[in-house]
Write an enzyme that holds these catalytic residues in place. Structure first.
Site, PDB file in Angstrom:
ATOM      1  N   CYS A 152     -20.859  -7.303 -59.268  1.00 24.32           N
ATOM      2  CA  CYS A 152     -21.199  -6.676 -58.011  1.00 24.32           C
ATOM      3  C   CYS A 152     -21.846  -5.187 -57.521  1.00 24.32           C
ATOM      4  O   CYS A 152     -21.432  -4.499 -58.802  1.00 24.32           O
ATOM      5  CB  CYS A 152     -20.076  -7.487 -57.624  1.00 24.32           C
ATOM      6  SG  CYS A 152     -18.359  -6.545 -58.280  1.00 24.32           S
ATOM      7  N   THR A 153     -21.306  -4.849 -55.997  1.00 28.80           N
ATOM      8  CA  THR A 153     -21.947  -3.545 -55.914  1.00 28.80           C
ATOM      9  C   THR A 153     -21.345  -2.246 -56.494  1.00 28.80           C
ATOM     10  O   THR A 153     -21.574  -1.968 -57.552  1.00 28.80           O
ATOM     11  CB  THR A 153     -21.897  -3.268 -54.571  1.00 28.80           C
ATOM     12  OG1 THR A 153     -23.068  -4.328 -53.917  1.00 28.80           O
ATOM     13  CG2 THR A 153     -22.600  -1.995 -54.283  1.00 28.80           C
TER      14      THR A 153
END
Length: 463
Positions: free
Chosen positions: A318-319
């Site tokens: 994810c980020t």
């Protein structure tokens, strides 16, 4: 070894005030030093973070020693600060932007809110911070010394030591907006959180990242962290299923090669997607396709290795890593044995891995006015639609459905004419006055006049 700090709730008002005064004085001294002419400093490491032992599957995290103090690279840049009507006065230090999170058992999180907010305000640290019973998550911006003090203050609580942090570079344009020099944003000069002076939001929520399943506890078990340098080998293995746990609009502008897109609109939908896709092999009547960007469809039977008792090896990203901790904990609770996630998320990977060796395709969406970043965390090319807060490309802005500050191809059909006209009115206000709502910032002129009259009548008595 320093003795453990007492819980924040136990700090007296006097002690807390003394701590804040000392922090403010030190930050002011650092700011004065930064404003003075300096000689060229020696090279400084790009990012410093607090090391955290890697956690093995199904193991409770072991007790960690006190985290060393955060130390951000101090920088100095000549930068004029606007005051009044276009006047310029003095200079300001270069800025540090740090995103951080930590899962922890924090039932008294509400006690932390006020002292943390007051410290940020006194040190002029901006941004947004979320406190919840499961920990802390935030992104803050300010002078390096001030940001250091806030991060170290947070880690004085033993439960929050060892924050996972990512420091992002700050461009001169970012600094201009932060200091109120620019009017490029539809929300007004200096109003682009988290790059706005004297504006910090410390919110209390049920979760630091909304997942919707209270039984998922990353403090109890998470998957195994994989460092960016080892990530390429893991996701290149044909026996590894690579899953992007972000939302559709984020994946649309960039992803790792061959990753599975769950097509979720929010992180809450991830649990349903996992249940649907990885349990389909148990039913011969259910078949579904899961799209990947290599142009082929991976069937649910392939995702499940055609055997409901032998779930595949999964690598997630994810980020910044916070969503993966919850997602990995959820998969472990569902019986997955091999669950890995990218340590530091996409941002750490883009920072450390050279573009020539990278398996990342496109840009990474970020939740601030930068909109997207590329390799080396350089500013990306995407803009933001202020109608739906989704990233848009130059090609999207050629569409007849694109209208600045109103709509884009991704939200045009979902907005009524009333909503579009309201957005146009806001845009006209900004173009005319430089702020949303005009000179009164949306407040009723009659109410302002009434308040002024009351103040005028009371002023003699108050003197």
């Amino acid at each position: 070894m320093l003795p453990p700090s007492p819980p924040l709730a136990a700090l007296s008002k006097t002690a807390a005030a003394a701590t804040r005064r000392a922090a403010t004085a030190a930050a002011s001294g650092a700011a004065r030093r930064l404003l003075q002419p300096v000689r060229s400093p020696p090279p400084i490491p790009a990012v410093t973070s607090c090391p955290i032992p890697r956690r093995r599957l199904h193991h409770m995290p072991q007790e960690e020693n006190r985290a060393p103090p955060v130390s951000l690279p101090l920088q100095s840049r000549s930068f004029a600060v606007a005051v009044g009507a276009g006047d310029v006065d003095g200079e300001a230090p270069a800025l540090a932007v740090v995103s951080f999170y930590r899962f922890a058992d924090l039932p008294d999180h509400a006690d932390f809110r006020q002292p943390l907010k007051e410290l940020c305000q006194e040190l002029r640290v901006s941004g947004g911070i979320i406190l919840a019973p499961e920990g802390i998550n935030g992104s803050i911006c300010g002078a390096p010394d001030s940001v250091e003090r806030v991060l170290n203050f947070i880690q004085e609580d033993n439960r929050l030591k060892g924050l996972r942090m990512i420091q992002s570079p700050v461009t001169p344009e970012d600094e201009a907006i932060h200091h109120g020099h620019s009017s490029h944003s539809p929300v007004g000069a200096g109003d682009d959180a988290p790059f706005r002076w004297d504006h910090v939001r410390v919110k209390l929520k049920k979760e630091i990242v909304t997942f919707g399943d209270p039984d998922v506890r990353p403090t109890k078990m998470v998957g195994e962290y994989v460092k960016p340098k080892d990530w390429n080998a893991l996701i290149s293995d044909p026996d590894t299923v690579v899953i992007d746990v972000r939302n559709m609009y984020e994946i649309r502008i960039g992803k790792f090669k061959g990753a599975v897109d769950p097509y979720t609109n929010s992180f809450r939908e991830f649990t349903t997607w996992v249940d649907d896709q990885f349990q389909l092999a148990e039913s011969e009547n259910k078949k579904s396709g899961v799209h990947n960007d290599n142009g082929a469809d991976r069937s649910a039977e392939n995702l499940n290795a055609s055997n409901s008792k032998q779930l595949p090896r999964v690598a997630m990203y994810c980020t910044g890593g916070v969503r993966c901790e919850k997602a990995s904990s959820f998969l472990l609770s569902k019986g997955f044995k091999e669950v890995y996630h990218l340590e530091g998320g996409i941002l750490k990977y883009l920072e450390e891995i050279p573009k020539a060796e990278s398996l990342w395709e496109g840009e990474c969406f970020v939740f601030d006015k930068r909109v997207s970043v590329d390799h080396g965390l350089a500013q990306g090319t995407h803009k933001l639609c202020y109608g739906c807060k989704q990233p848009i490309s130059d090609e999207d802005m050629k569409s007849p459905e694109w209208e600045y500050g109103v709509s884009c191809p991704y939200c045009f059909a979902t907005k009524s004419e009333v909503e579009k006209e309201r957005a146009r009115a806001r845009q006209r206000q900004f173009e005319t006055w430089g702020v949303i709502g005009g000179p009164d910032k949306g407040r009723s002129p009659k109410r302002l006049d009434a308040n002024h009259a009351v103040d005028s009548q009371q002023s003699p008595n108050s003197i």
